[in-house]
Structures are given as structure tokens and as C-alpha cells.
Design a protein around this motif. Structure first.
Motif: not given
Length: 773
Positions: A195-196, A268-282, A293-296, A319-322
Motif C-alpha cells: 500500500l501507499d 466530493g472527489w479525489r485523485v491521487q498518484g505517486s511514484g518512487r525509484m531507488l538504486g542499490d542501497s549503500e 526499488l521501483r514502486e508506484a 505496484g512494486r518491484e524490488l
């Protein structure tokens, strides 16, 4: 004379003299009838932007605590009165009285807003508002709520985290997403909630067994991502957010747009969206390869509400890919022993954004339809239906170029339905009675070429509950409840000789609860709850057999396991005096047939060498304490202390329980000095200490517990009006000294260190006539 003038000024302005830190502001006062100045009892004072409010007492007195500095739209409503909206700028605790024009004869034309005094009598709980979530932006849900004493993280590497409440996690901590049970293969230690968290403006953690109200799986507690109320007035508003993260060299963005419909108040109404992308952690010393990590996520909601009925339709996709730490997958038993003993991952590559096998891909859909109807002036009927679809693939490193073929491919479909009657029998008795049902199908998608870790199954459950509140007086309230629930589990699996087996299981469980809220003085509050709770075993605990790729471990179930049954008591106390506020919680739980994954040696397979974990049951005794202290040192300067300790005993084997959290304490020094147009100028320094876990079962684990560690962090934020909205900036540094450490609750601590220095920067702009709820 001068003293008289000062007192007169304070009285007329309604401003308290004492300063407050940035998120400890208190808004209090009285709601009065404009005509005769009589108190308007049980008025509602609400801040839509924060989702926070208060119901006035019989004398019209209200009090909202834990507010941050800023400008808010405050809504005041009372039966028979025209609601009042007032914009208020808060930089310190203030007393504000509201005058409402009372016209009982116009009742049919007015909105009725009624709120139950307390939905969780006796339960210890703590929440994060939008600003607290802002400061932890970029993290997962579990990362955000670790600020709550008693909450820890059970992780599998740097990108997978699950909440642990009072030493219990997994299927013992229920997540409510938009008011619906989250059903997303949460059985695995490396299966983070799909979940977001940014789709909600407030997260509440209920600490304690809450099976009566929420059903099974709530033995440890409940994490509630609370639904955001839709706008009811015409106008457009929203929020834009961007985020940059140093560790992983990535970031994200999100946006919200919402509004009402002119000429149709209540829609009332609402729309929402988000995205996040990370490379290898250190880590502090090396790259944690294949931990990108990629998720939206996206959601949409539309609804209508007036004083008689409401209806809402909500949909979300996540959606998430890790990547799974590459060093967690070992080729043979010798390499496995060497990897654990060396203290350094056997595989380290240059950082990249590429995500290779082993990896996970998850998609989760939630569709919810909800309607409520007033059946009398103070009683409402609420109907909710939800459908969830969870599509999960786990990829392993496979020979002959088959790594792109999932080794685990599961599709989980869940229907839930609930009918709840919130009734008001009288001022001394009100509550709710309800029925809920669940139908769930889990299917292995053919074509993996691997014997499934988890079999196909169908789960059906039905529960009935009643929960009654009994206010004894203005300072004492009781709650008592009961629940009975049946669960049927039908499994389809192939035995080792190829025969189709279709075992069935049936469970009948019940739960009882009694709680009390008592305020012996104005600034002292006590909560007590004693509850029984239950949890039928999950299919993974009954029938797992094989390599769990995400956990890099072989897991073995036991079909003979029965339901867990728990009896848990929680005593929670809050007290404040002058500049000091103290919150303390004591808890103890006796859990029969407590199921957990117990290390059971190692095994070499054609896919490598892996540690073996076996599901076993025992009787367990888990106790602990949480403490939070807040002291206002000077104007705008505050010191916070948060700490928790948990002890777990395996009564059957007379030893310490495996995987209990270490003792931990965190201090924060925070300064907030708004100036000029800046409604917030805040900075904080955080010092967190986690002790070494000394209480472990002897000769069981694959490696000794890691040592304790001390991490420093810093935060800074600023906010000011900009146009018709508000712009906010924030900076957060975690592990600022780039310390190398490993945490006992990290499943991958055998192979690599935890994340090193991490810095995140965020910017948020909120705009429009409609403040973001």
C-alpha cells in the motif's frame, strides 16, 4: 495595573501564556450559543486538513492536542446550528471560543455531525498526522511508525520492512487500509504491506489485542491508515510533492487533486498518484547489491455525504518491484558458513539501478464501496464491500537463462463484506453490533517449473461481534465486547508422490474484551484493556514446503498446527503538568500455541545452500513497557524521550523466544521558532540507541546476535504561505555518522550490514480553496 492589563489582554485574545514546541500545540476552548452564551454540549470541533478533532463535553469544552504550527481551517458543528468555519494560525497553544447561532426550529435544514466519544476505549494508541508523515517521507509504512514507542521493524534487507508491535509481527499485526483489512500475502517476513502510505493523511497504531472489533490477526495490534474525508464544498485544491533520497540515489513524486461540485453540496472527489525509484542501497562500508526499488500507486474516490446518508466508491492500485540482496543467495553449505562468518557479503558490485534476480514483483488492487444511512437521530447503519486482488511473482537465479521465469507466482483474490449498526440506546449505553465475512482464493499460476511453496486454497470466514460503551460519568467510561468467528480452509496440493490431496480445516474461535478510560484529574488519563484474541494458522504455516526465494530460506510447515489464542492486558497512562507530558504503557500477553519460524539447520539444494526454518508452536509469555516523555524546555524548544522494552519466553521449552526486539531508546531535541511569514522554522537532532539482544535461545540461531548500535539523525523543516496555498520544505538525515551496524530483527543480518548514511529532501505545495484533508 500593568498586571491587570496583561490579564485582560490574555483573556480577550484567548491566548495562553506558555510556549509550545512545534507539534505539541493545544487548541482548546468552549463552544457557546450566540444568543444566550449557554454551552453547546457535544459540539464537534474538527480540523479537516489533519483529520483531527474533538467532541465537546457537557459544558461545551473541547480540547485538541498534538497540533503543529501552521494555518488551519477549523470547522465547528452542533446539532441545530449552522456550522462555522474559521481559519486560524497556530504558533503556540491557544484558547479559542466559538459562538454558534442555535436554531432548533431549523433542524431539518441543518447538517448533523455526531461523533462517538471514543471508538477504542481502553486501548493504548498513538497516531502520526500528516506533518509527522512528511518528515519521514521516502520510507515505507513500517519506517514511518517506528516513532511510536513499542513499534519496531522486522526487515529483510534495506527495502523490505514490516511493523512489529509489542514484539509481535506478521499475521499478528493487522493493517487496515482505507477501513478494509489488507489482504496481500502478508505471511512472509519479507512481504511488506502493499500500500501507499501517502494515500492517507493519518496513521494510527492501536497497541493491544483487538480481535473483537477487527477479527483475527489483531493479537499484537492494528495499524490503521485512516481514510481521508472527501471535500463537500465546491472548489479545487490539492498537493504536489517531490522527494530526493541520497542513499540509493533516487527519489519520487506524488500529487493529489480534489474538489467538490458547485450546486451540489456534499458531493466530493479525489485523485491521487505517486511514484518512487531507488538504486542499490549503500551500507557504511560497501554497496548492498541488488537492493533497488521501483514502486508506484494511484487512487481515486468519489462520494456524497449529508446528515442522513453517505456513499463512497474508492479504488487504488499499487505496484512494486524490488531486488533481494544478491549476497543472501549462496551456492553451497561451505559458502553459506563462510558468508555468515566473514562479516562481509560475498557479492559486491558497483551500484546500479538495475534489478536482477532474486527479485519480487507485486501488484495490489483495492476496490471499496461503502454506504451509511441514519436509522435514527443517533444511530447509523454502515455497509462496506471490498475486493482485493494481489498478484505476486518472486524470481530466483535459475540455470539455462530461466531467471526471467518466476519461481513463485501467486494470485490472491479476496472479497470482504461488513454490516455494522452503530446504535445509541441512551447516554449511558451506546456501541456497535456487526457481521463481517471473507471469501479468499489463492492460486498458483502454472508455468513456474517449480513445486509451489504454498498450495492453492480457499478460505471462508464469518464473524459476529458486539461492542458496547458504558459511560459511567464524565471521567469514567467502560467498554465490553464479544466476538465469535468461524473459519473454513480448503487446501489443494500435490503430495511428493504426485497424488492430489485436498485436506480441509475448520476453526471456531471467540474473543472477549473489556476496557476502561478513567480521568482522575484534568491532566491525567488512564486506559486499561483486557482482551482475548485468536488467529487461525495461515496456510503458509500449515503447508509451506521448499525454498522461499524472497527470504532466501527453506521453510517447512506443519499441518497439525491449531489456532493461536492470546490473553493480553494493556495499561496505558498519560499525565501532564506544566511543561512535562508523560505517556507510559505496560503490556503482558499469554499466547497458547504461539506459531513461529524456528531455525532448523541448513540444507543444500540444486538451487544453492540455504538456512532451514520450521514452523513450530509453543506457549509464549510476552511482556514489556513503552515510555514517552515530552518536556518544553523553553519557548519553541522541546525534548522528547521514547523507549520500549520487550521480553518473550518460550514456556514450552523454557527458553527465550526467538526474534524478539532489543531494548531501544530515542531522544530528540527539537526547536521551532516561526518568524515573519514563516509559519514554521524547525530543526531537530535525534539520538537512537538499540541494545544488543542478550535474551536468545541457546545454540539455535545461525549466528550470534549483532552488537548494539547508536545512530544520530537530524531534521529540518520550514513552511510559509504561498499564493492561496502553503509551501513546505524538509530535510532529514538518518545514520548521520555513517555507522556500520546490523539489527537483530533484520533477516539478512547474516550476510550484510544495514543502510549507511541517508539524506532525504522533500518539498510540498498545497493549494486551492479546499485544504487537503
Amino acid at each position: 495595573m500593568s498586571l491587570f492589563l496583561v490579564l485582560t489582554f490574555v483573556a480577550t485574545q484567548g491566548v495562553t501564556a506558555q510556549p509550545a514546541d512545534s507539534c505539541a500545540i493545544v487548541l482548546s476552548g468552549v463552544v457557546l450559543d450566540e444568543h444566550d452564551r449557554q454551552p453547546l454540549s457535544y459540539s464537534e470541533v474538527f480540523i479537516p486538513a489533519l483529520g483531527k478533532g474533538s467532541v465537546a463535553d457537557a459544558m461545551g469544552r473541547y480540547r485538541i492536542e498534538g497540533l503543529c504550527a501552521g494555518t488551519y481551517l477549523v470547522k465547528v458543528a452542533h446539532l441545530g446550528c449552522e456550522p462555522v468555519m474559521r481559519q486560524m494560525t497556530l504558533s503556540r497553544s491557544i484558547t479559542a471560543d466559538f459562538m454558534l447561532e442555535h436554531h432548533a426550529e431549523e433542524l431539518r435544514e441543518l447538517e448533523v455531525v455526531q461523533k462517538r466519544p471514543d471508538e477504542n476505549v481502553g486501548h493504548a494508541r498513538q497516531g502520526l498526522d500528516r506533518r509527522a508523515m512528511d518528515e519521514r517521507a521516502g520510507g515505507a509504512l513500517a519506517d514511518m511508525i517506528t516513532v511510536v514507542p513499542g513499534v519496531a521493524i522486522q526487515s529483510s534487507g534495506p527495502t523490505i520492512a514490516k511493523p512489529m508491535v509489542h514484539g509481535l509481527s506478521g499475521n499478528r499485526v493487522l493493517t487496515l487500509n482505507q477501513g478494509v483489512r489488507q489482504e496481500d500475502q502478508q505471511w512472509g517476513t519479507e512481504h511488506a504491506p502493499s500500500l501507499d502510505p501517502l494515500s492517507s493523511d493519518r496513521i494510527t497504531v492501536v497497541k493491544g489485542a483487538a480481535s473483537v472489533q477487527y477479527g483475527s490477526d489483531a493479537i499484537g495490534g492494528v495499524v490503521v491508515t485512516e481514510p481521508v474525508e472527501l471535500p463537500r464544498e465546491a472548489g479545487i485544491g490539492g498537493e504536489l510533492r517531490s522527494l530526493g533520497v541520497l542513499n540509493g540515489r533516487g527519489g519520487g513524486a506524488s500529487g493529489v487533486l480534489q474538489g467538490g461540485v458547485k450546486g451540489l453540496r456534499g458531493l466530493g472527489w479525489r485523485v491521487q498518484g505517486s511514484g518512487r525509484m531507488l538504486g542499490d542501497s549503500e551500507s557504511a562500508r560497501y554497496t548492498l547489491s541488488n537492493t533497488g526499488l521501483r514502486e508506484a500507486g494511484a487512487s481515486a474516490a468519489i462520494g456524497y455525504r449529508d446528515h442522513r446518508w453517505s456513499a463512497q466508491l474508492y479504488y487504488s492500485w499499487f505496484g512494486r518491484e524490488l531486488g533481494i540482496l544478491r549476497a543472501a543467495h549462496i551456492g553451497n553449505l561451505t559458502d553459506l558458513a563462510n558468508a555468515i562468518a566473514s562479516g562481509r557479503p560475498w557479492y559486491i558490485a558497483d551500484p546500479t539501478y538495475a534489478i536482477e534476480a532474486p527479485r519480487q514483483v507485486v501488484q495490489h488492487h483495492l476496490l471499496k464501496a461503502e454506504a451509511t444511512m441514519a436509522v435514527s437521530d443517533r444511530s447509523r447503519l454502515a455497509l462496506t464491500y471490498a475486493y482485493q486482488a494481489n498478484d505476486r511473482q518472486e524470481y530466483d537465479i535459475r540455470r539455462s537463462g530461466r531467471s526471467a521465469l518466476p519461481s513463485l507466482d501467486l494470485y490472491l483474490a479476496t472479497h470482504t463484506a461488513e454490516a455494522v449498526l452503530k446504535h445509541w440506546i441512551g447516554p449511558r449505553l451506546h456501541g456497535k453490533v456487526g457481521v463481517n465475512a471473507l471469501l479468499q482464493d489463492n492460486a498458483n499460476i502454472p508455468g513456474t517449473g517449480v513445486r509451489p511453496l504454498l498450495p492453492d486454497y480457499r478460505k471462508e470466514s464469518t464473524g459476529f461481534f458486539i461492542l458496547e460503551h458504558l459511560p459511567v460519568g464524565d471521567r469514567f467510561e467502560l467498554e465490553a465486547g464479544a466476538r465469535i468467528e468461524t473459519t473454513r480452509l480448503a487446501v489443494a496440493r500435490f503430495a511428493a508422490d504426485g497424488r492430489l490431496e485436498q485436506p480441509e480445516h475448520a476453526f471456531l474461535n471467540h474473543a472477549l474484551s473489556i476496557g476502561a478510560n478513567w480521568s482522575p484529574a484534568d491532566r491525567v488519563g488512564l486506559r486499561f484493556n483486557l482482551s482475548s484474541a485468536f488467529r487461525p494458522p495461515h496456510v503458509s504455516e500449515l503447508y509451506s514446503e521448499g525454498l522461499h526465494h524472497g527470504a532466501a530460506a527453506i521453510e517447512l510447515g506443519d499441518p497439525a498446527l491449531g489456532s493461536e489464542r492470546a490473553l493480553k492486558g494493556v495499561l496505558d497512562a498519560q499525565a501532564s503538568a506544566g511543561r512535562v507530558r508523560i505517556d507510559a504503557t505496560l503490556h503482558a500477553a499469554l499466547i497458547d500455541d504461539f506459531i513461529y519460524l524456528r531455525p532448523d539447520g541448513t540444507r543444500l539444494t540444486i538451487r544453492g545452500a540455504f538456512p532451514v526454518f520450521r514452523y513450530v508452536a509453543t506457549d509464549a509469555w510476552v511482556t514489556g513497557a513503552d515510555l514517552a516523555v515530552r518536556v518544553r524546555l523553553a519557548r519553541g524548544l522541546a525534548w522528547h524521550l521514547r523507549g520500549s522494552t520487550v521480553r518473550g519466553r518460550d514456556l514450552g521449552r523454557d527458553e527465550w523466544l526467538f526474534q524478539m526486539p532489543s531494548d531501544r531508546v530515542e531522544q530528540e531535541l527539537r526547536l521551532n521558532r516561526p518568524r515573519g511569514a514563516w509559519t514554521e522554522l524547525a530543526a531537530g537532532a535525534i539520538s537512537g540507541i538499540v541494545g544488543r539482544q542478550q535474551r536468545i535461545p541457546e545454540a539455535l540461531d545461525f549466528a550470534a546476535p549483532p552488537g548494539g548500535y547508536h545512530l544520530l539523525g537530524f531534521t529540518a523543516s520550514a513552511a510559509r504561505p504561498w499564493g492561496t496555498g502553503e509551501i513546505r520544505f524538509g530535510l532529514r538525515a538518518a545514520n548521520a555518522l555513517n555507522m556500520a551496524y546490523r539489527d537483530y530483527l533484520d533477516r539478512f543480518r547474516y550476510y550484510a550490514d544495514a543502510r549507511g548514511l541517508d539524506v532525504s529532501l522533500w518539498i510540498t505545495y498545497r493549494f486551492g480553496r479546499v485544504a487537503r484533508p
